[in-house]
Design a protein around this motif. Structure first.
Motif, PDB file in Angstrom:
ATOM      1  N   GLU A 252       0.833  -1.199   0.000  1.00  0.00           N
ATOM      2  CA  GLU A 252       0.000   0.000   0.000  1.00  0.00           C
ATOM      3  C   GLU A 252       0.872   1.254   0.000  1.00  0.00           C
ATOM      4  N   PHE A 253       0.463   2.227  -0.808  1.00  0.00           N
ATOM      5  CA  PHE A 253       1.160   3.502  -0.905  1.00  0.00           C
ATOM      6  C   PHE A 253       0.142   4.625  -0.723  1.00  0.00           C
ATOM      7  N   VAL A 254       0.620   5.774  -0.283  1.00  0.00           N
ATOM      8  CA  VAL A 254      -0.257   6.938  -0.140  1.00  0.00           C
ATOM      9  C   VAL A 254       0.431   8.152  -0.746  1.00  0.00           C
ATOM     10  N   ILE A 255      -0.388   9.067  -1.228  1.00  0.00           N
ATOM     11  CA  ILE A 255       0.107  10.319  -1.790  1.00  0.00           C
ATOM     12  C   ILE A 255      -0.679  11.466  -1.164  1.00  0.00           C
ATOM     13  N   VAL A 256       0.028  12.387  -0.546  1.00  0.00           N
ATOM     14  CA  VAL A 256      -0.584  13.618  -0.042  1.00  0.00           C
ATOM     15  C   VAL A 256      -0.361  14.670  -1.119  1.00  0.00           C
ATOM     16  N   ALA A 257      -1.451  15.171  -1.697  1.00  0.00           N
ATOM     17  CA  ALA A 257      -1.364  16.084  -2.841  1.00  0.00           C
ATOM     18  C   ALA A 257      -1.934  17.452  -2.469  1.00  0.00           C
ATOM     19  N   PRO A 258      -1.097  18.399  -2.058  1.00  0.00           N
ATOM     20  CA  PRO A 258      -1.587  19.750  -1.724  1.00  0.00           C
ATOM     21  C   PRO A 258      -2.068  20.484  -2.976  1.00  0.00           C
ATOM     22  N   GLU A 259      -2.962  21.433  -2.755  1.00  0.00           N
ATOM     23  CA  GLU A 259      -3.475  22.265  -3.853  1.00  0.00           C
ATOM     24  C   GLU A 259      -4.017  21.408  -5.001  1.00  0.00           C
ATOM     25  N   THR A 260      -4.693  20.312  -4.646  1.00  0.00           N
ATOM     26  CA  THR A 260      -5.187  19.384  -5.664  1.00  0.00           C
ATOM     27  C   THR A 260      -6.666  19.115  -5.446  1.00  0.00           C
ATOM     28  N   SER A 261      -7.469  19.448  -6.433  1.00  0.00           N
ATOM     29  CA  SER A 261      -8.905  19.231  -6.346  1.00  0.00           C
ATOM     30  C   SER A 261      -9.230  17.773  -6.640  1.00  0.00           C
ATOM     31  N   ALA A 262     -10.508  17.421  -6.511  1.00  0.00           N
ATOM     32  CA  ALA A 262     -10.939  16.050  -6.781  1.00  0.00           C
ATOM     33  C   ALA A 262     -10.689  15.676  -8.235  1.00  0.00           C
ATOM     34  N   LEU A 263     -10.997  16.604  -9.151  1.00  0.00           N
ATOM     35  CA  LEU A 263     -10.804  16.333 -10.571  1.00  0.00           C
ATOM     36  C   LEU A 263      -9.323  16.122 -10.901  1.00  0.00           C
ATOM     37  N   ALA A 264      -8.466  16.988 -10.344  1.00  0.00           N
ATOM     38  CA  ALA A 264      -7.030  16.869 -10.595  1.00  0.00           C
ATOM     39  C   ALA A 264      -6.478  15.574  -9.987  1.00  0.00           C
ATOM     40  N   ALA A 265      -6.983  15.201  -8.818  1.00  0.00           N
ATOM     41  CA  ALA A 265      -6.537  13.960  -8.182  1.00  0.00           C
ATOM     42  C   ALA A 265      -6.956  12.745  -8.998  1.00  0.00           C
ATOM     43  N   MET A 266      -8.173  12.774  -9.538  1.00  0.00           N
ATOM     44  CA  MET A 266      -8.638  11.664 -10.376  1.00  0.00           C
ATOM     45  C   MET A 266      -7.782  11.546 -11.634  1.00  0.00           C
ATOM     46  N   THR A 267      -7.430  12.693 -12.220  1.00  0.00           N
ATOM     47  CA  THR A 267      -6.577  12.684 -13.414  1.00  0.00           C
ATOM     48  C   THR A 267      -5.200  12.108 -13.091  1.00  0.00           C
TER      49      THR A 267
END
Length: 334
Positions: A252-267
């Motif tokens: 399992e891996f995790v990514i913390v993505a600041p300044e990232t909306s739901a759409l950008a995260a899905m992309t």
């Protein structure tokens, strides 16, 4: 026996025989330091040719001998440091920057001015003018002080560099070379606080390798480790410098993505999954695929664990829907 010698014996004996109480260590060391100071006066007096410093103002028999002063100084130092980690001398023990500075610089600061002064006074050159001697001594002490400050700064830089390396090793996963769970937890806390302060979006992506146990059993643990390492490299290629990529545990891996909306995260998740799909066509790995759960920070989350649980719930949805896909957390779907 000279009076000053007898006084040193009395003070040092009192320090050794003093009963133990709350501030006894400081009092013992204070008395011992008085002996060390008196001995230093005597030694400097002999080196500089100043009889008043070693007790021979009017009667020569009252003077402390040079070898007596040296012996008292060594005895005082021994009493201070032999198996003692309390009182004033505790700063010399340990691995801290303060202890390192004390151990290395205090002896230099003590010895160099004494030696320089003796050299100037007893030099072969004509330095009879007291102002010239004083001027040379002052300049030498300035040089010494600057050198000690430079060494102090150098030690601090060295210790900070060593600590940074140790901290990086403590927060890095050995297998993949990315951050580990410890770094993830501290980073998530920091990024949540920043997102709440500035009202910016924050996304959390949780990645799991599909059917990794079966792949591990089929190809062996060494190949499984190679899979995880290659997977980490492919995921990293899709991330920005501001994204925090960590191994959460196992596969399992995790990514913390600041300044990232739901759409950008899905992309981002879709691009990573497609890269892993292409990697799965490599015959040395077999069919490798990942599922990704995505959650965006909401004010309804009361704790960091709620945020993680939301991403984990989205990952479960992706697994339940057939794996090898990304899923966005929705409270209504829970």
């Amino acid at each position: 026996m000279a009076p000053i010698t007898a006084a040193n014996f009395v003070v040092l004996g009192a320090a050794m025989l003093l009963p133990r109480f709350k501030w006894s260590d400081y009092l013992k060391e204070s008395l011992t330091l008085m002996v060390a100071l008196a001995s230093t006066f005597a030694i400097v007096g002999y080196l500089y040719g100043v009889p008043a410093l070693y007790g021979a103002v009017s009667v020569s028999s009252s003077a402390m001998a040079l070898h007596t002063g040296v012996n008292f100084l060594l005895l005082a130092i021994g009493f201070l440091f032999v198996e003692r980690e309390t009182g004033f001398v505790r700063v010399f023990h340990g691995s801290s920057i303060a202890s390192m500075v004390a151990r290395y610089l205090v002896p230099v600061a003590f010895l160099v001015p004494v030696v320089l002064g003796a050299i100037f006074i007893r030099t072969r050159w004509s330095l009879d003018h007291p102002h010239l001697v004083m001027a040379l001594t002052v300049v030498s002490n300035i040089v010494l002080l600057v050198a000690l400050i430079w060494l102090f700064a150098l030690m601090i830089r060295w210790v900070e560099k060593e600590r940074a390396i140790v901290q990086q090793q403590a927060e890095t996963d050995k297998l993949t070379g990315i951050f580990n769970r410890r770094h993830f937890e501290s980073s998530l806390e920091r990024e949540i606080q920043r997102a709440c302060r500035y009202g910016s979006p924050l996304s959390l992506l949780m990645i799991d390798v599909d059917n990794f146990k079966q792949l591990n059993d089929k190809y062996g643990h060494l190949v499984g480790d190679r899979m995880l390492n290659r997977l980490a490299r492919e995921c990293e290629s899709c991330l920005r410098t501001s994204d925090i990529f960590c191994r959460y545990g196992g596969d399992e891996f995790v990514i913390v993505a600041p300044e990232t909306s739901a759409l950008a995260a899905m992309t981002m998740a879709r691009r990573m999954r497609q890269n892993i799909d292409a990697l799965g066509m490599d015959q040395s790995f077999g069919a490798l695929a990942i599922s990704i759960g995505i959650a965006v920070w909401q004010e309804s989350f009361k704790t960091n664990d709620d945020f993680i649980a939301a991403a984990d719930s989205a990952l479960y949805q992706a697994k339940s829907a057939g794996r090898n896909r990304e899923s966005l957390y929705s409270p209504k779907a829970c």
